[in-house]
Design a protein around this motif. Structure first.
Motif, PDB file in Angstrom:
ATOM      1  N   GLY A  14       0.808  -1.212   0.000  1.00 21.20           N
ATOM      2  CA  GLY A  14       0.000   0.000   0.000  1.00 21.20           C
ATOM      3  C   GLY A  14       0.839   1.259   0.000  1.00 21.20           C
ATOM      4  O   GLY A  14       0.533   2.235  -0.686  1.00 21.20           O
ATOM      5  N   ILE A  15       1.941   1.238   0.769  1.00 17.31           N
ATOM      6  CA  ILE A  15       2.837   2.400   0.824  1.00 17.31           C
ATOM      7  C   ILE A  15       3.455   2.663  -0.544  1.00 17.31           C
ATOM      8  O   ILE A  15       3.493   3.801  -1.027  1.00 17.31           O
ATOM      9  CB  ILE A  15       3.934   2.184   1.885  1.00 17.31           C
ATOM     10  N   VAL A  16       3.948   1.599  -1.187  1.00 21.59           N
ATOM     11  CA  VAL A  16       4.588   1.749  -2.505  1.00 21.59           C
ATOM     12  C   VAL A  16       3.579   2.264  -3.536  1.00 21.59           C
ATOM     13  O   VAL A  16       3.880   3.172  -4.326  1.00 21.59           O
ATOM     14  CB  VAL A  16       5.200   0.409  -2.963  1.00 21.59           C
ATOM     15  N   LEU A  17       2.372   1.695  -3.525  1.00 20.13           N
ATOM     16  CA  LEU A  17       1.355   2.121  -4.494  1.00 20.13           C
ATOM     17  C   LEU A  17       0.900   3.556  -4.225  1.00 20.13           C
ATOM     18  O   LEU A  17       0.619   4.315  -5.162  1.00 20.13           O
ATOM     19  CB  LEU A  17       0.157   1.174  -4.449  1.00 20.13           C
ATOM     20  N   LEU A  18       0.821   3.949  -2.951  1.00 23.53           N
ATOM     21  CA  LEU A  18       0.472   5.332  -2.608  1.00 23.53           C
ATOM     22  C   LEU A  18       1.521   6.298  -3.134  1.00 23.53           C
ATOM     23  O   LEU A  18       1.197   7.317  -3.765  1.00 23.53           O
ATOM     24  CB  LEU A  18       0.342   5.474  -1.092  1.00 23.53           C
ATOM     25  N   ILE A  19       2.780   5.990  -2.895  1.00 20.50           N
ATOM     26  CA  ILE A  19       3.870   6.855  -3.360  1.00 20.50           C
ATOM     27  C   ILE A  19       3.864   6.946  -4.882  1.00 20.50           C
ATOM     28  O   ILE A  19       3.969   8.035  -5.460  1.00 20.50           O
ATOM     29  CB  ILE A  19       5.223   6.341  -2.846  1.00 20.50           C
ATOM     30  N   ALA A  20       3.716   5.783  -5.543  1.00 17.77           N
ATOM     31  CA  ALA A  20       3.754   5.764  -7.009  1.00 17.77           C
ATOM     32  C   ALA A  20       2.536   6.458  -7.611  1.00 17.77           C
ATOM     33  O   ALA A  20       2.659   7.308  -8.501  1.00 17.77           O
ATOM     34  CB  ALA A  20       3.835   4.327  -7.514  1.00 17.77           C
ATOM     35  N   GLY A  21       1.340   6.118  -7.131  1.00 18.59           N
ATOM     36  CA  GLY A  21       0.116   6.639  -7.733  1.00 18.59           C
ATOM     37  C   GLY A  21      -0.153   8.094  -7.429  1.00 18.59           C
ATOM     38  O   GLY A  21      -0.250   8.935  -8.338  1.00 18.59           O
ATOM     39  N   VAL A  22      -0.232   8.427  -6.138  1.00 18.69           N
ATOM     40  CA  VAL A  22      -0.561   9.793  -5.758  1.00 18.69           C
ATOM     41  C   VAL A  22       0.611  10.731  -6.063  1.00 18.69           C
ATOM     42  O   VAL A  22       0.417  11.877  -6.495  1.00 18.69           O
ATOM     43  CB  VAL A  22      -0.948   9.862  -4.269  1.00 18.69           C
ATOM     44  N   GLY A  23       1.844  10.251  -5.856  1.00 17.39           N
ATOM     45  CA  GLY A  23       3.020  11.062  -6.181  1.00 17.39           C
ATOM     46  C   GLY A  23       3.093  11.386  -7.669  1.00 17.39           C
ATOM     47  O   GLY A  23       3.356  12.532  -8.054  1.00 17.39           O
ATOM     48  N   ALA A  24       2.833  10.375  -8.516  1.00 16.83           N
ATOM     49  CA  ALA A  24       2.861  10.611  -9.964  1.00 16.83           C
ATOM     50  C   ALA A  24       1.733  11.541 -10.398  1.00 16.83           C
ATOM     51  O   ALA A  24       1.922  12.402 -11.266  1.00 16.83           O
ATOM     52  CB  ALA A  24       2.758   9.283 -10.714  1.00 16.83           C
ATOM     53  N   LEU A  25       0.554  11.396  -9.784  1.00 21.04           N
ATOM     54  CA  LEU A  25      -0.575  12.270 -10.115  1.00 21.04           C
ATOM     55  C   LEU A  25      -0.246  13.724  -9.766  1.00 21.04           C
ATOM     56  O   LEU A  25      -0.489  14.638 -10.562  1.00 21.04           O
ATOM     57  CB  LEU A  25      -1.821  11.816  -9.352  1.00 21.04           C
TER      58      LEU A  25
ATOM     59  N   SER B 273       3.571  23.148 -18.095  1.00 20.83           N
ATOM     60  CA  SER B 273       4.859  23.569 -18.656  1.00 20.83           C
ATOM     61  C   SER B 273       5.387  22.577 -19.681  1.00 20.83           C
ATOM     62  O   SER B 273       6.200  22.924 -20.538  1.00 20.83           O
ATOM     63  CB  SER B 273       5.895  23.753 -17.540  1.00 20.83           C
ATOM     64  N   GLU B 274       4.907  21.323 -19.604  1.00 21.78           N
ATOM     65  CA  GLU B 274       5.356  20.289 -20.547  1.00 21.78           C
ATOM     66  C   GLU B 274       4.365  20.080 -21.694  1.00 21.78           C
ATOM     67  O   GLU B 274       4.490  19.121 -22.451  1.00 21.78           O
ATOM     68  CB  GLU B 274       5.549  18.959 -19.799  1.00 21.78           C
ATOM     69  N   ASP B 275       3.356  20.965 -21.810  1.00 19.10           N
ATOM     70  CA  ASP B 275       2.331  20.864 -22.854  1.00 19.10           C
ATOM     71  C   ASP B 275       1.525  19.576 -22.729  1.00 19.10           C
ATOM     72  O   ASP B 275       1.144  18.958 -23.713  1.00 19.10           O
ATOM     73  CB  ASP B 275       2.963  20.965 -24.254  1.00 19.10           C
ATOM     74  N   TRP B 276       1.288  19.179 -21.484  1.00 17.41           N
ATOM     75  CA  TRP B 276       0.451  18.043 -21.152  1.00 17.41           C
ATOM     76  C   TRP B 276       0.793  16.795 -21.954  1.00 17.41           C
ATOM     77  O   TRP B 276       1.927  16.378 -21.986  1.00 17.41           O
ATOM     78  CB  TRP B 276      -1.021  18.423 -21.274  1.00 17.41           C
ATOM     79  N   PHE B 277      -0.207  16.223 -22.625  1.00 21.43           N
ATOM     80  CA  PHE B 277      -0.011  14.895 -23.206  1.00 21.43           C
ATOM     81  C   PHE B 277       0.731  14.912 -24.540  1.00 21.43           C
ATOM     82  O   PHE B 277       0.836  13.888 -25.211  1.00 21.43           O
ATOM     83  CB  PHE B 277      -1.362  14.192 -23.339  1.00 21.43           C
ATOM     84  N   GLU B 278       1.259  16.077 -24.914  1.00 24.30           N
ATOM     85  CA  GLU B 278       2.176  16.127 -26.044  1.00 24.30           C
ATOM     86  C   GLU B 278       3.566  15.657 -25.612  1.00 24.30           C
ATOM     87  O   GLU B 278       4.431  15.437 -26.444  1.00 24.30           O
ATOM     88  CB  GLU B 278       2.266  17.562 -26.594  1.00 24.30           C
ATOM     89  N   SER B 279       3.761  15.532 -24.322  1.00 26.02           N
ATOM     90  CA  SER B 279       5.055  15.152 -23.767  1.00 26.02           C
ATOM     91  C   SER B 279       5.048  13.673 -23.380  1.00 26.02           C
ATOM     92  O   SER B 279       4.163  13.207 -22.666  1.00 26.02           O
ATOM     93  CB  SER B 279       5.376  16.011 -22.539  1.00 26.02           C
ATOM     94  N   ALA B 280       6.065  12.928 -23.838  1.00 27.28           N
ATOM     95  CA  ALA B 280       6.194  11.519 -23.459  1.00 27.28           C
ATOM     96  C   ALA B 280       6.416  11.379 -21.961  1.00 27.28           C
ATOM     97  O   ALA B 280       5.962  10.406 -21.329  1.00 27.28           O
ATOM     98  CB  ALA B 280       7.351  10.886 -24.232  1.00 27.28           C
ATOM     99  N   TYR B 281       7.095  12.351 -21.393  1.00 22.37           N
ATOM    100  CA  TYR B 281       7.385  12.366 -19.953  1.00 22.37           C
ATOM    101  C   TYR B 281       6.089  12.437 -19.149  1.00 22.37           C
ATOM    102  O   TYR B 281       5.886  11.670 -18.202  1.00 22.37           O
ATOM    103  CB  TYR B 281       8.312  13.557 -19.702  1.00 22.37           C
ATOM    104  N   ILE B 282       5.171  13.340 -19.538  1.00 21.55           N
ATOM    105  CA  ILE B 282       3.896  13.458 -18.840  1.00 21.55           C
ATOM    106  C   ILE B 282       3.017  12.235 -19.099  1.00 21.55           C
ATOM    107  O   ILE B 282       2.322  11.743 -18.195  1.00 21.55           O
ATOM    108  CB  ILE B 282       3.165  14.755 -19.262  1.00 21.55           C
ATOM    109  N   LEU B 283       3.043  11.716 -20.308  1.00 22.55           N
ATOM    110  CA  LEU B 283       2.275  10.510 -20.618  1.00 22.55           C
ATOM    111  C   LEU B 283       2.719   9.332 -19.751  1.00 22.55           C
ATOM    112  O   LEU B 283       1.892   8.569 -19.242  1.00 22.55           O
ATOM    113  CB  LEU B 283       2.443  10.153 -22.099  1.00 22.55           C
TER     114      LEU B 283
END
Length: 523
Positions: free
Chosen positions: A205-216, A225-235
């Motif tokens: 649960g801790i790992v999934l919380l860090i990964a999911g909520v942190g990434a969100l 600043s990254e032009d949303w989903f035009e960026s592979a990084y944001i995708l």
């Protein structure tokens, strides 16, 4: 239950810590330009100073209940104060941008715990009949902190250098650490709690919380600043957020001893509605604080300090109203009647702001709308919080408090991200809509250009220079008019969002007469 001098020392300590944590969410906004120059950073790099703090906050807040039980609440609070204080000092000492980003992340870990645990300490400090007053004092920090951040930051940047926005935390942090050890005590339930063995901790649960909520949170902070989903990084991080959040929800609903017990949402309809209303509150609080300073500084030419002083009276009104509303709830006034007033007032604030935006707007034009904002927020925070936690007790109340805190923080991030994107996209659309009104074949446009050219010729420019400057001045006028239309639309959009949420209040279940909110375990 503490009384007398000790009680108020505890109140001052935790309210100051809560204020510090929330001030630091917005105080750096006005210092970014100075940081860029001093640390040789790009705008994209310096944006991580804000993002890293928000990511750490939103990860830690929902875990505070578990961590307080595992290590003891006083110990956890004391260590969090020390982490926040030392990280603040380290932020001011940073010699490059990535050092600053790393220390801001550590500061966010300590700060997230301060906000969530301060609420529990305040509630334990007051007797049950004064629970609304304890919540009101906590609410003062939540509402005032993000609002006065730009005020304090603007004053420091105008008179000192950017490291001092972090150094001011140090003496308060040292005092808070001393008072924590001397005066704060754990309630019996936590004193008697047996820490979970390492093998029984919900590591998945801790790992999934860090990964999911942190990434969100990262996507929301960096998407524009990254032009949303035009960026592979944001995708990539969006995909990680979806997988992480879905996995986290599934894990917490099925685990025997979850790190964050999401099942509490199914035990109270008011909590489920309150969680969404907390998101709305965060959206309005942070989005309005975000858009107003940008408008004042970029369009009207106000300094950071001027903008901050404009926001201060409304924030102070919110702080003044919190205990008043707490007394009203304590006296039996239903939250269900306060919430429509709060939503309606916030809508009128937004509508009023949309009508006050003009090229000639001055400080006096915004005073009363911002006072209305302060009143509206004070009528929302405390009723939402007490309504969400009513009927819950023990660990359920603690889990609910952590969840609503996290959701409020995410609401703020969504608000800033959506408003920032809307301003960028609408500016382009509004400029395109205005362009047909400016034609070189139009006699009025030709007359305007000729007048501008003559003006620049009179100042000593050559004919070619005067013509170029005239075209630039016309373009500037177009951009300014575009911005005025865009910001007016943005305020109106925020107001409409609040208005659309009004029907949710009909779903709120009226508390039974005599029902109490057991928040003694809220973390």
């Amino acid at each position: 239950m503490e009384t007398g001098f000790t009680k108020w020392i505890i109140v001052i300590t935790v309210v100051l810590c809560c204020l510090l944590e929330l001030i630091d969410t917005s105080i750096v906004n006005v210092a970014l330009t100075q940081m860029m120059g001093n640390l040789s950073a790009t705008q994209q790099e310096v944006s991580w100073v804000i993002a890293s703090y928000g990511i750490a906050n939103v990860i830690v807040i929902p875990m505070t209940g578990f961590l307080a039980e595992q290590f003891g609440r006083r110990n956890y609070y004391f260590v969090s104060v020390i982490i926040f204080t030392l990280a603040s000092m380290a932020c001011g000492q940073s010699t490059n941008i990535w050092e600053l980003v790393a220390f801001r992340f550590i500061q966010g870990i300590g700060g997230g715990a301060l906000m969530a645990t301060s609420q529990a300490i305040l509630i334990d400090t007051f007797p049950p009949k004064q629970l609304a007053l304890g919540q009101a004092l906590f609410g003062m920090g939540v509402i005032i902190g993000p609002t006065i951040g730009p005020t304090l930051g603007g004053y420091i940047v105008d008179n000192y250098t950017w490291p001092w926005i972090f150094y001011v935390n140090v003496p308060v942090g040292i005092l808070a650490a001393i008072f924590t050890m001397l005066f704060i005590r754990d309630p019996e339930r936590i004193k008697n709690a047996i820490p979970r063995p390492l093998r029984q901790i919900d590591w998945a649960g801790i790992v999934l919380l860090i990964a999911g909520v942190g990434a969100l949170q990262l996507v929301l902070e960096q998407g524009e600043s990254e032009d949303w989903f035009e960026s592979a990084y944001i995708l990539s991080f969006s995909a990680l957020a979806v997988v992480g959040v879905v996995g986290f929800i599934w894990r917490e609903l099925t685990a025997d001893q979850p790190i964050v017990d999401l099942r509490v949402l199914t035990k109270s309809r008011n909590l489920s509605i309150g969680a969404f209303l907390s998101f709305v509150l965060g959206f309005g609080l942070f989005a309005s604080v975000f858009v107003f300073p940008i408008f004042c500084q970029r369009i009207l030419g106000f300094t950071a300090a001027q903008t901050g002083y404009l926001l201060l009276p409304g924030a102070l009104l919110s702080g003044f109203m919190m205990p008043v509303i707490g007394k009203a709830i304590q006296g039996g006034v239903p939250q269900k009647y306060m919430l429509p007033a709060g939503f309606a007032i916030f809508f009128f604030f937004s509508y009023w702001m949309s009508t006050r935006i003009s090229p000639l707007a001055g400080e006096s034009d915004f005073f009363w709308p911002l006072m209305l904002r302060g009143l509206g927020l004070s009528l929302l925070f405390l009723p939402i919080t007490t309504m969400s936690l009513s009927g819950l007790s023990g660990k359920d109340a603690g889990q609910a408090a952590g969840l609503t805190g996290m959701i409020r923080q995410l609401g703020g991030s969504f608000g800033v991200a959506l408003v920032g994107t809307y301003i960028e996209r609408s500016s382009y659309q509004n400029r395109t809509a205005l362009l047909p009104n400016i034609s070189l074949y139009d006699p009025e446009t030709q007359q305007r250009l000729q007048g501008l050219t003559n003006s620049f010729l009179a100042r000593g420019a050559s004919l070619v220079q005067a013509q170029q400057q005239a075209y630039a001045a016309l373009e500037g006028a177009l951009l300014r008019q575009t911005a005025l239309i865009t910001y007016s639309q943005t305020f109106l959009l925020i107001g409409v969002f609040f208005l659309l949420c009004l029907p949710l209040i009909l779903l709120i279940k009226r508390a039974r007469p005599g029902a109490k909110v057991d928040l003694n375990a809220a973390h």
